[in-house]
Motif scaffolding. Sequence first.
Motif, mmCIF file in Angstrom:
data_model
loop_
_atom_site.group_PDB
_atom_site.id
_atom_site.type_symbol
_atom_site.label_atom_id
_atom_site.label_comp_id
_atom_site.label_asym_id
_atom_site.label_seq_id
_atom_site.Cartn_x
_atom_site.Cartn_y
_atom_site.Cartn_z
ATOM 1 N N HIS A 72 0.842 -1.214 0.000
ATOM 2 C CA HIS A 72 0.000 0.000 0.000
ATOM 3 C C HIS A 72 0.871 1.256 0.000
ATOM 4 C CE1 HIS A 72 -3.485 2.526 0.896
ATOM 5 N NE2 HIS A 72 -2.800 3.067 1.881
ATOM 6 N N GLN A 73 1.921 1.259 0.806
ATOM 7 C CA GLN A 73 2.825 2.415 0.833
ATOM 8 C C GLN A 73 3.581 2.548 -0.486
ATOM 9 O OE1 GLN A 73 2.647 4.691 3.099
ATOM 10 N NE2 GLN A 73 1.171 3.460 4.252
ATOM 11 N N GLY A 74 3.970 1.427 -1.064
ATOM 12 C CA GLY A 74 4.635 1.478 -2.354
ATOM 13 C C GLY A 74 3.729 2.027 -3.446
ATOM 14 N N VAL A 75 2.454 1.655 -3.393
ATOM 15 C CA VAL A 75 1.482 2.165 -4.358
ATOM 16 C C VAL A 75 1.364 3.678 -4.260
ATOM 17 C CG1 VAL A 75 -0.993 2.260 -4.860
ATOM 18 C CG2 VAL A 75 0.152 0.046 -4.626
ATOM 19 N N GLN A 76 1.318 4.212 -3.018
ATOM 20 C CA GLN A 76 1.196 5.664 -2.851
ATOM 21 C C GLN A 76 2.360 6.369 -3.547
ATOM 22 O OE1 GLN A 76 -1.804 6.379 -1.270
ATOM 23 N NE2 GLN A 76 -1.738 4.144 -1.239
ATOM 24 N N PHE A 77 3.554 5.879 -3.281
ATOM 25 C CA PHE A 77 4.748 6.530 -3.821
ATOM 26 C C PHE A 77 4.812 6.398 -5.348
ATOM 27 C CE2 PHE A 77 9.118 6.506 -5.265
ATOM 28 C CZ PHE A 77 9.580 7.702 -4.744
ATOM 29 N N CYS A 78 4.621 5.189 -5.843
ATOM 30 C CA CYS A 78 4.792 4.947 -7.281
ATOM 31 C C CYS A 78 3.739 5.674 -8.102
ATOM 32 C CB CYS A 78 4.765 3.451 -7.560
ATOM 33 S SG CYS A 78 6.227 2.573 -6.956
ATOM 34 N N ALA A 79 2.506 5.696 -7.637
ATOM 35 C CA ALA A 79 1.451 6.385 -8.380
ATOM 36 C C ALA A 79 1.692 7.885 -8.406
ATOM 37 C CB ALA A 79 0.089 6.071 -7.770
ATOM 38 N N ASP A 80 2.214 8.422 -7.317
ATOM 39 C CA ASP A 80 2.452 9.864 -7.241
ATOM 40 C C ASP A 80 3.691 10.302 -8.010
ATOM 41 O OD1 ASP A 80 0.217 10.448 -5.739
ATOM 42 O OD2 ASP A 80 1.255 10.323 -3.804
ATOM 43 N N HIS A 81 4.658 9.396 -8.196
ATOM 44 C CA HIS A 81 5.943 9.776 -8.790
ATOM 45 C C HIS A 81 6.214 9.153 -10.150
ATOM 46 C CE1 HIS A 81 6.536 10.788 -4.515
ATOM 47 N NE2 HIS A 81 7.402 11.682 -4.961
ATOM 48 N N GLY A 82 5.264 8.392 -10.676
ATOM 49 C CA GLY A 82 5.470 7.796 -11.989
ATOM 50 C C GLY A 82 6.548 6.741 -12.028
ATOM 51 N N VAL A 83 6.731 6.034 -10.914
ATOM 52 C CA VAL A 83 7.726 4.967 -10.809
ATOM 53 C C VAL A 83 7.023 3.621 -10.909
ATOM 54 C CG1 VAL A 83 9.417 3.883 -9.267
ATOM 55 C CG2 VAL A 83 9.288 6.383 -9.440
ATOM 56 N N ALA A 84 7.622 2.651 -11.587
ATOM 57 C CA ALA A 84 7.045 1.317 -11.695
ATOM 58 C C ALA A 84 7.188 0.578 -10.357
ATOM 59 C CB ALA A 84 7.721 0.525 -12.812
ATOM 60 N N LEU A 85 6.231 -0.305 -10.077
ATOM 61 C CA LEU A 85 6.205 -1.053 -8.818
ATOM 62 C C LEU A 85 6.394 -2.537 -9.082
ATOM 63 C CD1 LEU A 85 5.540 -1.131 -5.696
ATOM 64 C CD2 LEU A 85 3.166 -1.539 -6.387
ATOM 65 N N GLY A 86 7.281 -3.158 -8.309
ATOM 66 C CA GLY A 86 7.428 -4.605 -8.294
ATOM 67 C C GLY A 86 7.138 -5.122 -6.900
ATOM 68 N N LEU A 87 6.602 -6.331 -6.795
ATOM 69 C CA LEU A 87 6.227 -6.886 -5.495
ATOM 70 C C LEU A 87 6.866 -8.246 -5.264
ATOM 71 C CD1 LEU A 87 2.368 -6.139 -5.407
ATOM 72 C CD2 LEU A 87 4.191 -4.846 -4.268
ATOM 73 N N VAL A 88 7.425 -8.413 -4.061
ATOM 74 C CA VAL A 88 7.837 -9.727 -3.568
ATOM 75 C C VAL A 88 7.064 -9.944 -2.277
ATOM 76 C CG1 VAL A 88 9.723 -11.179 -2.745
ATOM 77 C CG2 VAL A 88 10.132 -9.536 -4.597
ATOM 78 N N PRO A 89 5.979 -10.724 -2.313
ATOM 79 C CA PRO A 89 5.108 -10.850 -1.140
ATOM 80 C C PRO A 89 5.763 -11.645 -0.013
ATOM 81 C CG PRO A 89 4.375 -12.331 -2.879
ATOM 82 C CD PRO A 89 5.462 -11.477 -3.469
ATOM 83 N N SER A 90 5.684 -11.098 1.211
ATOM 84 C CA SER A 90 6.204 -11.833 2.369
ATOM 85 C C SER A 90 5.397 -11.487 3.610
ATOM 86 C CB SER A 90 7.688 -11.505 2.603
ATOM 87 O OG SER A 90 7.850 -10.140 2.952
ATOM 88 N N GLY A 91 4.140 -11.088 3.422
ATOM 89 C CA GLY A 91 3.285 -10.744 4.546
ATOM 90 C C GLY A 91 2.285 -11.843 4.837
ATOM 91 N N THR A 92 1.211 -11.479 5.530
ATOM 92 C CA THR A 92 0.192 -12.467 5.889
ATOM 93 C C THR A 92 -0.990 -12.456 4.930
ATOM 94 O OG1 THR A 92 -0.778 -10.857 7.419
ATOM 95 C CG2 THR A 92 0.784 -12.441 8.331
ATOM 96 N N GLY A 93 -1.172 -11.354 4.179
ATOM 97 C CA GLY A 93 -2.308 -11.270 3.280
ATOM 98 C C GLY A 93 -1.919 -11.377 1.821
ATOM 99 N N ASN A 94 -1.051 -10.463 1.377
ATOM 100 C CA ASN A 94 -0.509 -10.458 0.012
ATOM 101 C C ASN A 94 -1.598 -10.418 -1.066
ATOM 102 O OD1 ASN A 94 2.092 -10.822 1.217
ATOM 103 N ND2 ASN A 94 1.716 -13.027 1.290
ATOM 104 N N ASP A 95 -2.657 -9.639 -0.805
ATOM 105 C CA ASP A 95 -3.805 -9.654 -1.708
ATOM 106 C C ASP A 95 -3.543 -8.956 -3.040
ATOM 107 O OD1 ASP A 95 -5.777 -11.153 -0.277
ATOM 108 O OD2 ASP A 95 -5.889 -9.510 1.162
ATOM 109 N N PHE A 96 -2.753 -7.888 -3.052
ATOM 110 C CA PHE A 96 -2.464 -7.231 -4.326
ATOM 111 C C PHE A 96 -1.584 -8.120 -5.186
ATOM 112 C CE2 PHE A 96 -0.489 -3.354 -6.612
ATOM 113 C CZ PHE A 96 -1.448 -3.423 -7.614
ATOM 114 N N ALA A 97 -0.577 -8.736 -4.574
ATOM 115 C CA ALA A 97 0.283 -9.659 -5.318
ATOM 116 C C ALA A 97 -0.535 -10.820 -5.883
ATOM 117 C CB ALA A 97 1.398 -10.177 -4.412
ATOM 118 N N ARG A 98 -1.456 -11.337 -5.096
ATOM 119 C CA ARG A 98 -2.313 -12.438 -5.556
ATOM 120 C C ARG A 98 -3.124 -12.007 -6.770
ATOM 121 N NH1 ARG A 98 -4.266 -13.199 -1.127
ATOM 122 N NH2 ARG A 98 -3.243 -15.132 -0.490
#
Length: 296
Positions: A72-98
Amino acid sequence: MGLNAALAVHPASGRGAAARIAEAVAARLRPAVDRLDLLTATSVEESRALMRSSHAEGLDVLIVLGGDGAAHQGVQFCADHGVALGLVPSGTGNDFARALGIPADPRAATDALARALQAGHRRRVDLGRAGDTWFSTVLCAGFDAAVNARANAMRWPAGPRRYDLAILAELAAFRPSPIVVHTDDGVLSGETSLIAVGNTPYYGGGIPICPDATPDDGLFDVTVIGAPGRARLLRMLPHLRTGEHVHKPSVETFRTRTLRIEAPGWPVYADGEDQGQTPVEAVCVPSALTVVAPAP
């Protein structure tokens, strides 16, 4: 021109899993980029400061190692700054990665991300916007938001089981309320238990609350569960794990680009993060985020 990436690590994600595998993930990613900075932060403020610093040095891709809160924090930054986002899930939910089809295993996800980086794979996906906040998965209000708040406060058990126990605990206290929902096509109203606004299908560690939602159609999929009574709501819960709940008589689904939810002080969560209380307005913003992942 080289590919500059940063790996943002949230050490507490997955009960410390992110911290334990950070160096191994970085080692597997370095051959796929020209530069990889390791950004380790223990607070949202520190994480944002590190991201801004890396961006000032020419950041192309921000890779987040963590769970849905970190994503969620990565999404805020990347959407605001035009940076691409990559995900390596290691949490308990990982719903966006899914929802993006990223493997749940961090090692497999890292290898898939390295291949996508080398091949130049990029996807544009939609995001939701509520006030000043972007959300990538689901915004919810009512019973499910109250469950989210309770689950966040629990320290045991880990993973989806915590969410299931929070559901049972909230059933004893929650009461349906009258709500009014303004959509692209008009106004809906009635006694309601919950409303879920899906940019992607999942919340709560894999519950497909909006099973047909896709992040590339410019629309939210909205699921509204009426007031079936506590016993019928309890019987409906197993169907949430399969997506079959959308066929129940007390459930209504629709699509809309914009909506406003008016309810008597209901809690609101988006991407599992507290967004205060209703009323709340949300809009689906097409192609708001670039992600490093092959098309599904």
